[in-house]
Write an enzyme that holds these catalytic residues in place. Sequence first.
Site, mmCIF file in Angstrom:
data_model
loop_
_atom_site.group_PDB
_atom_site.id
_atom_site.type_symbol
_atom_site.label_atom_id
_atom_site.label_comp_id
_atom_site.label_asym_id
_atom_site.label_seq_id
_atom_site.Cartn_x
_atom_site.Cartn_y
_atom_site.Cartn_z
ATOM 1 N N LYS A 142 37.568 52.481 3.515
ATOM 2 C CA LYS A 142 38.000 52.541 4.910
ATOM 3 C C LYS A 142 39.392 51.939 5.106
ATOM 4 C CE LYS A 142 34.200 54.388 4.910
ATOM 5 N NZ LYS A 142 34.240 55.842 4.567
ATOM 6 N N GLU A 169 24.816 57.726 9.300
ATOM 7 C CA GLU A 169 23.871 58.616 8.607
ATOM 8 C C GLU A 169 22.483 57.995 8.483
ATOM 9 O OE1 GLU A 169 26.938 58.003 7.558
ATOM 10 O OE2 GLU A 169 27.008 57.085 5.613
ATOM 11 N N ASP A 187 36.746 60.063 3.769
ATOM 12 C CA ASP A 187 35.442 59.390 3.708
ATOM 13 C C ASP A 187 35.393 58.415 2.549
ATOM 14 O OD1 ASP A 187 31.950 60.447 3.375
ATOM 15 O OD2 ASP A 187 32.860 58.769 4.467
ATOM 16 N N ASP A 197 35.523 60.097 8.731
ATOM 17 C CA ASP A 197 34.164 59.577 8.894
ATOM 18 C C ASP A 197 34.219 58.066 9.156
ATOM 19 O OD1 ASP A 197 31.154 59.237 6.872
ATOM 20 O OD2 ASP A 197 31.385 59.605 9.016
ATOM 21 N N ASN A 198 33.167 57.524 9.780
ATOM 22 C CA ASN A 198 32.958 56.072 9.900
ATOM 23 C C ASN A 198 33.975 55.324 10.731
ATOM 24 O OD1 ASN A 198 32.391 56.684 6.553
ATOM 25 N ND2 ASN A 198 30.691 56.153 7.923
HETATM 26 O O1 LIG Z 1 32.053 52.502 2.333
HETATM 27 C C1 LIG Z 1 31.802 53.661 2.623
HETATM 28 N N1 LIG Z 1 32.395 54.667 2.030
HETATM 29 C C2 LIG Z 1 33.346 54.379 0.969
HETATM 30 C C3 LIG Z 1 33.240 55.487 0.017
HETATM 31 C C4 LIG Z 1 33.785 55.428 -1.126
HETATM 32 C C5 LIG Z 1 33.637 56.548 -2.068
HETATM 33 O O2 LIG Z 1 34.920 56.950 -2.462
HETATM 34 C C6 LIG Z 1 35.249 56.245 -3.643
HETATM 35 S S1 LIG Z 1 36.575 55.236 -3.329
HETATM 36 C C7 LIG Z 1 37.985 56.182 -3.446
HETATM 37 C C8 LIG Z 1 37.984 57.563 -3.572
HETATM 38 C C9 LIG Z 1 39.219 58.192 -3.642
HETATM 39 N N2 LIG Z 1 40.381 57.509 -3.600
HETATM 40 C C10 LIG Z 1 40.342 56.165 -3.488
HETATM 41 C C11 LIG Z 1 39.155 55.495 -3.411
HETATM 42 C C12 LIG Z 1 34.070 55.428 -4.061
HETATM 43 O O3 LIG Z 1 33.890 55.481 -5.448
HETATM 44 C C13 LIG Z 1 32.938 56.071 -3.305
HETATM 45 O O4 LIG Z 1 32.398 57.167 -4.020
HETATM 46 C C14 LIG Z 1 30.777 53.988 3.636
HETATM 47 C C15 LIG Z 1 29.945 52.956 4.035
HETATM 48 C C16 LIG Z 1 28.957 53.213 4.973
HETATM 49 N N3 LIG Z 1 28.095 52.125 5.354
HETATM 50 O O5 LIG Z 1 27.243 52.311 6.262
HETATM 51 O O6 LIG Z 1 28.279 51.015 4.824
HETATM 52 C C17 LIG Z 1 28.770 54.480 5.524
HETATM 53 C C18 LIG Z 1 29.618 55.513 5.124
HETATM 54 O O7 LIG Z 1 29.486 56.782 5.650
HETATM 55 C C19 LIG Z 1 30.624 55.275 4.188
HETATM 56 O O8 LIG Z 1 31.446 56.316 3.861
HETATM 57 MG MG LIG Z 2 31.213 57.947 5.234
#
Ligand SMILES: O=C(NC/C=C/[C@H]1O[C@@H](Sc2ccncc2)[C@H](O)[C@@H]1O)c1cc([N+](=O)[O-])cc(O)c1O
Ligand SMILES: [Mg+2]
Length: 214
Positions: free
Chosen positions: A144, A199, A141, A169-170
């Site tokens: 992406k 979500e 998650d 996810d996603n």
């Molecule tokens: O971008 C999305 N998720 C990226 C999540 C990223 C999370 O993980 C680390 S990156 C990381 C952590 C560990 N290792 C490398 C990088 C970031 O600091 C954030 O806490 C997302 C976007 C949407 N949306 O609607 O736009 C909906 C969702 O459910 C999503 O998950």
């Molecule tokens: Mg997500």
Amino acid sequence: TRSTRPQRMLKAVQKNAIRGNPESVISAIDYFCKHSEWAMNVGDEKGCILDSVVTEVDPSTVLELGTYCGYSTVRIARLLSPGTKFITVEFNPASAEVARKIIAYAGLQDKVTLVEGASGDLIPQIKKLYGITTFDFIFLDHWKDRYLPDIKLFEEYGLLRKGSVLLADNVICPGTPEYLEYVRNSPRYESRYYPSHLEYTKVEDGLEKSLFLG
Ligand SMILES: O=C(NC/C=C/[C@H]1O[C@@H](Sc2ccncc2)[C@H](O)[C@@H]1O)c1cc([N+](=O)[O-])cc(O)c1O
Ligand SMILES: [Mg+2]
């Protein structure tokens, strides 16, 4: 200076949830996201699918990539048998700090090892650092565009066994087309799509469950 959304989410948990009660922490975050501010937690609808897969797998070793504020970490940790090894990886220190507090508020801090860093750097070291041989369950998650390179790292470093389950996810929104193409066309995985919604919205999204065949 102005607080961040994760900090406001933590405040909502501290105000509306019961310390030591994971269900109330989950409900407080979902309420906050539905009535105050949208946030990218897996949410209640996809969260129920996550719950059912975790319960079905009943894993002894779990990896989560992308802790964010710890919502799915709490959802997963509350279902795990005692003694399960659960590692969650978060890149952003500010998110990690909020997640630690939310996980602790739920009383689940002893079940979770939160590691700050990037998945690409950590995956090659997991065996050495945490004494894990293979993961029974992995929840993706995070960024992406990291899903595909990271699943290839799991293969390269022997972190999957026959029967390991990956849940992503996603896969529709924001979308992970290269990852989907890979797991759906590779003879080494059996994949299934669970339709749902982004979500707290009516936008189409879903989870992809992939079974590693060895
Ligand atoms: O971008 C999305 N998720 C990226 C999540 C990223 C999370 O993980 C680390 S990156 C990381 C952590 C560990 N290792 C490398 C990088 C970031 O600091 C954030 O806490 C997302 C976007 C949407 N949306 O609607 O736009 C909906 C969702 O459910 C999503 O998950
Ligand atoms: Mg997500």
